[in-house]
Design a protein around this motif. Structure first.
Motif, PDB file in Angstrom:
ATOM      1  N   GLU A 110     -12.896   4.582  -1.718  1.00 45.44           N
ATOM      2  CA  GLU A 110     -12.844   6.003  -1.778  1.00 45.44           C
ATOM      3  C   GLU A 110     -14.177   6.499  -1.197  1.00 45.44           C
ATOM      4  O   GLU A 110     -15.204   5.897  -1.161  1.00 45.44           O
ATOM      5  CB  GLU A 110     -13.031   6.395  -3.317  1.00 45.44           C
TER       6      GLU A 110
ATOM      7  N   LYS B  76     -11.920  -1.937   4.673  1.00 41.81           N
ATOM      8  CA  LYS B  76     -10.971  -1.289   4.093  1.00 41.81           C
ATOM      9  C   LYS B  76     -11.293  -0.003   3.133  1.00 41.81           C
ATOM     10  O   LYS B  76     -12.306  -0.618   1.956  1.00 41.81           O
ATOM     11  CB  LYS B  76      -9.995  -2.019   3.235  1.00 41.81           C
ATOM     12  N   LEU B  77     -11.303   1.142   3.052  1.00 44.16           N
ATOM     13  CA  LEU B  77     -11.677   2.179   2.251  1.00 44.16           C
ATOM     14  C   LEU B  77     -11.118   2.130   0.717  1.00 44.16           C
ATOM     15  O   LEU B  77      -9.947   1.971   0.483  1.00 44.16           O
ATOM     16  CB  LEU B  77     -11.398   3.544   2.889  1.00 44.16           C
TER      17      LEU B  77
ATOM     18  N   THR C  40      -7.177  11.719   0.194  1.00 35.46           N
ATOM     19  CA  THR C  40      -8.140  10.994   1.263  1.00 35.46           C
ATOM     20  C   THR C  40      -7.541   9.745   2.118  1.00 35.46           C
ATOM     21  O   THR C  40      -7.478   9.843   3.100  1.00 35.46           O
ATOM     22  CB  THR C  40      -9.377  10.355   0.619  1.00 35.46           C
ATOM     23  N   GLN C  41      -6.980   8.894   1.287  1.00 35.64           N
ATOM     24  CA  GLN C  41      -6.260   7.851   1.953  1.00 35.64           C
ATOM     25  C   GLN C  41      -5.044   8.087   2.877  1.00 35.64           C
ATOM     26  O   GLN C  41      -5.153   7.779   4.308  1.00 35.64           O
ATOM     27  CB  GLN C  41      -5.486   6.929   0.844  1.00 35.64           C
TER      28      GLN C  41
ATOM     29  N   ASP D  28      -6.900   5.285  10.478  1.00 36.87           N
ATOM     30  CA  ASP D  28      -6.184   4.691   9.663  1.00 36.87           C
ATOM     31  C   ASP D  28      -6.009   2.987   9.593  1.00 36.87           C
ATOM     32  O   ASP D  28      -5.826   2.235   8.834  1.00 36.87           O
ATOM     33  CB  ASP D  28      -4.475   5.159   9.996  1.00 36.87           C
TER      34      ASP D  28
ATOM     35  N   LEU E 287      -6.128  10.414   5.998  1.00 36.46           N
ATOM     36  CA  LEU E 287      -6.790   9.194   6.887  1.00 36.46           C
ATOM     37  C   LEU E 287      -5.826   8.521   7.778  1.00 36.46           C
ATOM     38  O   LEU E 287      -5.815   8.204   8.868  1.00 36.46           O
ATOM     39  CB  LEU E 287      -7.719   8.484   6.394  1.00 36.46           C
ATOM     40  N   SER E 288      -4.671   8.171   6.980  1.00 37.65           N
ATOM     41  CA  SER E 288      -3.667   7.402   7.564  1.00 37.65           C
ATOM     42  C   SER E 288      -2.821   8.110   8.444  1.00 37.65           C
ATOM     43  O   SER E 288      -2.450   7.466   9.350  1.00 37.65           O
ATOM     44  CB  SER E 288      -2.755   6.814   6.444  1.00 37.65           C
TER      45      SER E 288
ATOM     46  N   CYS F 228     -14.621   7.755   8.774  1.00 35.70           N
ATOM     47  CA  CYS F 228     -13.930   8.365   7.686  1.00 35.70           C
ATOM     48  C   CYS F 228     -14.331   9.701   7.097  1.00 35.70           C
ATOM     49  O   CYS F 228     -13.601  10.734   6.870  1.00 35.70           O
ATOM     50  CB  CYS F 228     -13.759   7.426   6.488  1.00 35.70           C
TER      51      CYS F 228
ATOM     52  N   TYR G 191      -8.702   1.968   8.417  1.00 32.04           N
ATOM     53  CA  TYR G 191      -9.508   1.567   7.533  1.00 32.04           C
ATOM     54  C   TYR G 191      -8.787   1.935   6.009  1.00 32.04           C
ATOM     55  O   TYR G 191      -9.476   2.056   5.035  1.00 32.04           O
ATOM     56  CB  TYR G 191     -10.767   2.435   7.457  1.00 32.04           C
ATOM     57  N   SER G 192      -7.676   2.802   6.381  1.00 35.43           N
ATOM     58  CA  SER G 192      -7.016   3.321   4.978  1.00 35.43           C
ATOM     59  C   SER G 192      -5.693   2.695   4.926  1.00 35.43           C
ATOM     60  O   SER G 192      -5.027   2.003   5.569  1.00 35.43           O
ATOM     61  CB  SER G 192      -6.862   4.958   5.175  1.00 35.43           C
TER      62      SER G 192
END
Length: 475
Positions: free
Chosen positions: A338, A335-336, A156-157, A174, A160-161, A312, A176-177
């Motif tokens: 999960e 900041k995410l 997931t991270q 990105d 998104l990045s 996200c 948020y990740s």
């Protein structure tokens, strides 16, 4: 009742209209609540996985809505067997071959003349299997790839990045990740750049069981070995996702306050969102301690969290359903932590019903059945604050007199809301996962906090090793 003992087995993105409120009302003003309940009445919805004790209320509640649940479950003696109109036993416990399971379950359903209107799962480890079945049935839901991305915290991270620049008219996802490292062996720990402190946790599944902060590479390796040796498979801790393996992930540790955003999305459109605040966790692990609803955040900060959660979800392909997104709100914004690709767990469904009069389970079923929910919330004039109770320190409130009598008396008088997540056994679970939540309501945050502290003293929940006042200090 049906029972088989055989072994069977790029979305268009719409820019959100984010308002500075904690709940967003659907544009379907022409559909009132009675109308949408009439639409779901009689729908046949496949639910994959009966889950645990915490899911026990789903079956009678679905029946009240007129939903015909077809439960597919690996355990032929599951407690939900006699609580649903149709029960199909199928051993899908080996999730490495979910593709085979999906094909065989769909063939079994078709062979029995069942025409399903939708399919979903409320149990993390079964969510990818439900997505595969949706693809074969042609029913509504996110793709298998989207669900597998959400099922892996590292993936997931990293997705998104990498994909943050794809939607140029939005702030990039990105922001948020952060880059994460997937760990399957101790040697993988050397792949993490020198950025400590870092968070270490299981890559799959729900909850924060085993999650901890590490301050160095030596500590990272030590904790990795300790956690993976104690949490090897589902028999070590059922229900937290170990059927998909016990690999771990590590990423940057964020400071700030923690918040859950429960979102309802239909055809890429945000229908509604609700924020719940989390209490300060007990170090070194990250087991949940407390919750507050509605959020104490300003409307502007709530809007930023909702926007982040929505973007996200869409970015990884979660286009239809109810999803639970966890964030830290830092000095640099959300900041995410999960994304959970199902409705929120613990006390969230019950609290949303109590405060707002809405049912996330109903909306999950509606979306699975191809119906866009109309979410209309009632005005909220109360604040709920609750504390988690853990087996090592608080099992006595259910097992010992006079605490048990006192607990039930408080429940009966409406002084507290008690939700139990699983049945207690003689053997303590590893990492002291909460078995319940005790909550009170108040007209103000201060009133609710004072009432909760009084309850915690009377029931001996507040202790030197479990300082409730510290957990709720941000509320």
């Amino acid at each position: 009742m049906e029972n088989s003992h055989e072994k069977l087995q790029d979305e268009t993105v719409t820019k959100p209209d984010i308002h500075k409120v904690c709940s967003l009302v659907s544009t379907s003003e022409n559909m009132d609540e009675a109308s949408q309940r009439n639409l779901i009445n009689g729908k046949r919805i496949i639910v994959v996985g009966g889950g645990g004790y915490s899911m026990r209320n789903i079956w009678p509640d679905a029946a009240k809505y007129g939903i015909e649940v077809i439960l597919v479950e690996a355990n032929c003696q599951h407690t939900a067997k006699d609580c649903v109109p149709r029960f199909i036993h199928y051993d899908f416990s080996d999730h490495k071959v979910d593709g085979v399971h999906a094909a065989e379950i769909v063939n079994l359903i078709h062979g029995r003349g069942i025409k399903a209107d939708g399919c979903l799962s409320f149990w993390d480890e079964c969510v990818p299997l439900a997505a595969l079945m949706n693809e074969k049935l042609g029913t509504k839901g996110p793709s298998f790839n989207a669900m597998m991305t959400a099922n892996s915290k590292a993936r997931t991270q990293n997705v998104l990045s990498m994909r943050g620049a794809d939607i140029s008219q939005w702030p990039r996802a990105d922001m948020y990740s952060t880059k994460a490292v997937h760990l399957t062996t101790e040697m993988d720990c050397d792949k993490l750049p020198d950025r400590f402190p870092a968070i270490l946790k299981l890559d799959n599944g729900s909850g924060a069981t085993g999650a901890c902060v590490v301050e160095s590479r030596v500590e990272l390796k030590r904790e990795f070995c300790q956690i993976t040796s104690s949490l090897r498979n589902d028999s070590d801790f059922p229900g937290i996702g170990l059927t998909h393996g016990n690999s771990m992930m590590t990423m940057e540790f964020y400071g700030g306050t923690e918040h859950n955003v429960d979102v309802i999305i239909y055809d890429n459109k945000l229908i509604a969102a609700f924020i719940t605040d989390s209490g300060i966790t007990r170090r070194p692990y990250f087991i949940a301690t407390a919750r507050r609803m509605p959020s104490f955040l300003s409307e502007d900060k709530q809007a930023r969290l909702i926007e982040a959660a929505y973007r996200c979800c869409l970015q990884i392909g979660l286009s239809n359903g109810t999803f639970n997104v966890e964030f830290k709100l830092t000095e640099n914004g959300p900041k995410l932590i999960e994304i959970n690709s199902r409705m929120g767990g613990y006390c969230l469904r019950a609290w949303l019903r109590k405060l707002y009069g809405i049912d996330m389970m109903l909306y999950s079923m509606m979306i699975a059945g191809g119906i866009s929910p109309y979410v209309r919330t009632r005005p909220v004039d109360k604040i709920l604050i609750g504390v988690m109770v853990i087996p090592a320190l608080h099992a006595k409130i259910l097992k010992e007199e006079p605490l048990r009598t006192l607990l039930y008396s408080m429940i009966e008088k409406g002084e507290i809301v008690f939700l139990q997540f699983y049945k207690l056994s003689e053997n303590l679970p590893p990492y002291d996962d909460p078995f319940g939540n005790i909550a009170v309501s108040g007209s103000t945050s201060q009133e609710a906090k004072l009432k909760l502290m009084e309850v915690c003293k009377v029931l001996d929940i507040d202790q030197p090793d479990y300082q409730v006042e510290q957990f709720i200090q941000n509320f």
